[in-house]
Design a protein around this motif. Structure first.
Motif, PDB file in Angstrom:
ATOM      1  N   UNK A 317    -104.394-107.142  16.029  1.00  0.00           N
ATOM      2  CA  UNK A 317    -103.122-107.286  16.730  1.00  0.00           C
ATOM      3  C   UNK A 317    -103.169-108.433  17.736  1.00  0.00           C
ATOM      4  N   UNK A 318    -104.314-108.597  18.377  1.00  0.00           N
ATOM      5  CA  UNK A 318    -104.431-109.606  19.433  1.00  0.00           C
ATOM      6  C   UNK A 318    -104.641-111.018  18.874  1.00  0.00           C
ATOM      7  N   UNK A 319    -105.436-111.154  17.801  1.00  0.00           N
ATOM      8  CA  UNK A 319    -105.884-112.477  17.357  1.00  0.00           C
ATOM      9  C   UNK A 319    -105.283-112.960  16.051  1.00  0.00           C
ATOM     10  N   UNK A 320    -104.749-112.055  15.221  1.00  0.00           N
ATOM     11  CA  UNK A 320    -104.350-112.462  13.874  1.00  0.00           C
ATOM     12  C   UNK A 320    -102.888-112.164  13.535  1.00  0.00           C
ATOM     13  N   UNK A 321    -102.297-111.163  14.154  1.00  0.00           N
ATOM     14  CA  UNK A 321    -100.923-110.772  13.803  1.00  0.00           C
ATOM     15  C   UNK A 321     -99.943-111.919  14.008  1.00  0.00           C
ATOM     16  N   UNK A 322    -100.071-112.643  15.119  1.00  0.00           N
ATOM     17  CA  UNK A 322     -99.124-113.720  15.412  1.00  0.00           C
ATOM     18  C   UNK A 322     -99.137-114.765  14.300  1.00  0.00           C
ATOM     19  N   UNK A 323    -100.330-115.111  13.795  1.00  0.00           N
ATOM     20  CA  UNK A 323    -100.430-116.136  12.749  1.00  0.00           C
ATOM     21  C   UNK A 323     -99.717-115.697  11.473  1.00  0.00           C
ATOM     22  N   UNK A 324     -99.809-114.410  11.129  1.00  0.00           N
ATOM     23  CA  UNK A 324     -99.096-113.901   9.952  1.00  0.00           C
ATOM     24  C   UNK A 324     -97.586-114.013  10.174  1.00  0.00           C
ATOM     25  N   UNK A 325     -97.119-113.559  11.338  1.00  0.00           N
ATOM     26  CA  UNK A 325     -95.687-113.622  11.626  1.00  0.00           C
ATOM     27  C   UNK A 325     -95.201-115.070  11.654  1.00  0.00           C
ATOM     28  N   UNK A 326     -96.012-115.974  12.180  1.00  0.00           N
ATOM     29  CA  UNK A 326     -95.642-117.387  12.225  1.00  0.00           C
ATOM     30  C   UNK A 326     -95.509-117.952  10.813  1.00  0.00           C
ATOM     31  N   UNK A 327     -96.443-117.609   9.930  1.00  0.00           N
ATOM     32  CA  UNK A 327     -96.391-118.112   8.554  1.00  0.00           C
ATOM     33  C   UNK A 327     -95.164-117.603   7.814  1.00  0.00           C
ATOM     34  N   UNK A 328     -94.668-116.434   8.180  1.00  0.00           N
ATOM     35  CA  UNK A 328     -93.476-115.861   7.534  1.00  0.00           C
ATOM     36  C   UNK A 328     -92.192-116.242   8.264  1.00  0.00           C
ATOM     37  N   UNK A 329     -92.279-117.068   9.299  1.00  0.00           N
ATOM     38  CA  UNK A 329     -91.098-117.549   9.990  1.00  0.00           C
ATOM     39  C   UNK A 329     -90.545-116.639  11.054  1.00  0.00           C
ATOM     40  N   UNK A 330     -91.290-115.584  11.430  1.00  0.00           N
ATOM     41  CA  UNK A 330     -90.810-114.661  12.464  1.00  0.00           C
ATOM     42  C   UNK A 330     -91.211-115.115  13.863  1.00  0.00           C
TER      43      UNK A 330
END
Length: 451
Positions: A317-330
């Motif tokens: 949640x701290x280190x990887x979730x943001x990158x997934x959301x960024x790749x999907x445009x969120x």
């Protein structure tokens, strides 16, 4: 004129107090309920909530306008009981925190679905009650003579997508947006609160283990949650194009239709070693363009990354979730990341001893590539042709030859060289759809002859 302005702004986390005696129209679950429920009643109520969350887990349910359909009816039916059963609503939410906190995939699903439910409840409120919720969250709300209602949001709390879509007016570090758009701030704040709460619950699960009856309920619900999650993926797969990637058909697509450059990245993580930056950067947009939705992507990445013992649910949640959301445009600029072409993969830095990325037909030696080709299902008599092309410096042609070898009877024309991983995947899915339809017609003909 001004509708309301709080005495103090509390960064939008919902910690400001409502007027005495006002009903909590939009529960934020900041404190545990003080009610007493029997374990059997609690388990049945938690099952109802799990079904409700499942109905909220479709695409497009996060904040903002829209909604409706079957899921919307389920939410309205559930909310009709809140006036007399608000304590039960809170109790089921908190018990599902215990259920989902220990499994990263369930935790990601729980946060996404609770956020979707939160957004639906927001949309069910009238404008006056929505304004009160924003004030209770520490924001300022204004009306311009009754025509529109506006909300002031501190710039640092502003979701990037509102800026990207030009839905705000910025002045002096404050963003003014319409009431309908301000819900995104509440949803994001609610998600952050849930993530922190799940980590706290996970750290204190030993307390639940000490209560034998409650622990048994939690274990049963957790097992059911995993089954529901799998069932949801399967149902979603029925409603989308068979060629579209989902959790329900992921393993089938991986075995049949993932190009070698992406298949090896997935398998690397399943050996308990998480992908480093370039490997994740390569795999994320491929999965997005193959059709995997954001919510399913969060579930998948949480599960796969946490196979590495060094990555906990909190670390994801701290280190990887943001990158997934960024790749999907969120997150960020609001546009999804584009999948890497073969040319771009060729330009990545060489692999190191602990990294995996790029094109295997370009980067692997002959012995290692021959071993991997057998693992990927290449017929033995085709390995020599693929190796010859790769060793002579023709990785695209080697990939095309691998495609021909693993897709016998392909109805279309295979290009002389593969130029994009997603092109490989699309051609493969089309091939297996044709194969499946032929098999279905053959089975139908056999049944007719038999009758």
């Amino acid at each position: 004129g001004r509708i309301a302005r709080p005495r103090s702004q509390e960064s939008g986390h919902g910690s400001a107090q409502r007027p005495q005696g006002e009903r909590d129209f939009l529960p934020r679950y900041l404190t545990p309920p003080r009610s007493t429920l029997g374990l059997r009643v609690l388990e049945k109520a938690a099952l109802r909530r799990m079904r409700l969350l499942l109905s909220c887990s479709g695409r497009g349910d996060r904040g903002g306008p829209g909604g409706g359909g079957h899921a919307g009816k389920a939410v309205r039916s559930f909310d009709d009981t809140l006036a007399s059963n608000a304590e039960e609503d809170a109790a089921t939410h908190f018990v599902l925190r215990l259920v989902c906190c220990a499994e990263p995939a369930l935790a990601a699903w729980f946060v996404a679905c609770e956020a979707a439910l939160f957004g639906k409840r927001w949309r069910a409120l009238g404008p006056e009650h929505q304004a009160r919720e924003l004030v209770a969250a520490g924001l300022s709300v204004y009306s311009d003579g009754g025509k529109k209602t506006w909300c002031d949001i501190p710039f640092q709390a502003l979701p990037a997508q509102l800026i990207a879509k030009r839905r705000v007016v910025l002045s002096g570090g404050i963003a003014r947006t319409e009431l309908s758009d301000a819900s995104v701030v509440l949803v994001r704040s609610f998600e952050r609160h849930l993530l922190e709460a799940l980590e706290l619950a996970r750290a204190n699960l030993h307390i639940c283990h000490n209560h034998v009856g409650l622990d048994e309920v939690v274990q049963r619900l957790r097992a059911l949650g995993a089954l529901l999650l799998q069932g949801r993926a399967g149902r979603n797969d029925l409603h989308h194009n068979r060629g579209t990637l989902s959790l329900g058909n992921f393993e089938e697509c991986l075995a049949q239709s993932f190009p070698p450059c992406m298949r090896r990245l997935v398998l690397q993580q399943r050996d308990g070693v998480h992908l480093k930056h370039l490997g994740r950067l390569q795999l994320r947009p491929f999965l997005r363009e193959a059709g995997l939705g954001l919510r399913e992507a969060l579930v998948w990445w949480a599960r796969e990354l946490c196979r590495d013992a060094s990555i906990t649910s909190e670390a994801f949640q701290r280190n990887y979730r943001y990158d997934v959301e960024h790749a999907w445009g969120a997150r960020g600029h609001g546009r999804g990341a584009f999948a890497f072409s073969c040319a771009r993969l060729f330009g990545l830095p060489p692999q190191g001893p602990s990294t995996m990325h790029g094109c295997p037909f370009q980067s692997l030696g002959a012995a290692e590539l021959a071993r991997d080709l057998a693992t990927w299902g290449a017929p033995r008599d085709s390995v020599g042709q693929v190796l010859s092309l790769a060793v002579r410096g023709h990785p695209r042609a080697a990939c095309a030859q691998f495609f021909r070898a693993t897709h016998p009877g392909f109805a279309g024309s295979v290009p002389q060289a593969i130029v994009h991983p997603n092109a490989f995947s699309r051609l493969s899915r089309e091939h297996f759809k044709v194969v499946q339809s032929r098999g279905s017609r053959g089975a139908a003909g056999t049944e007719l002859r038999g009758s």
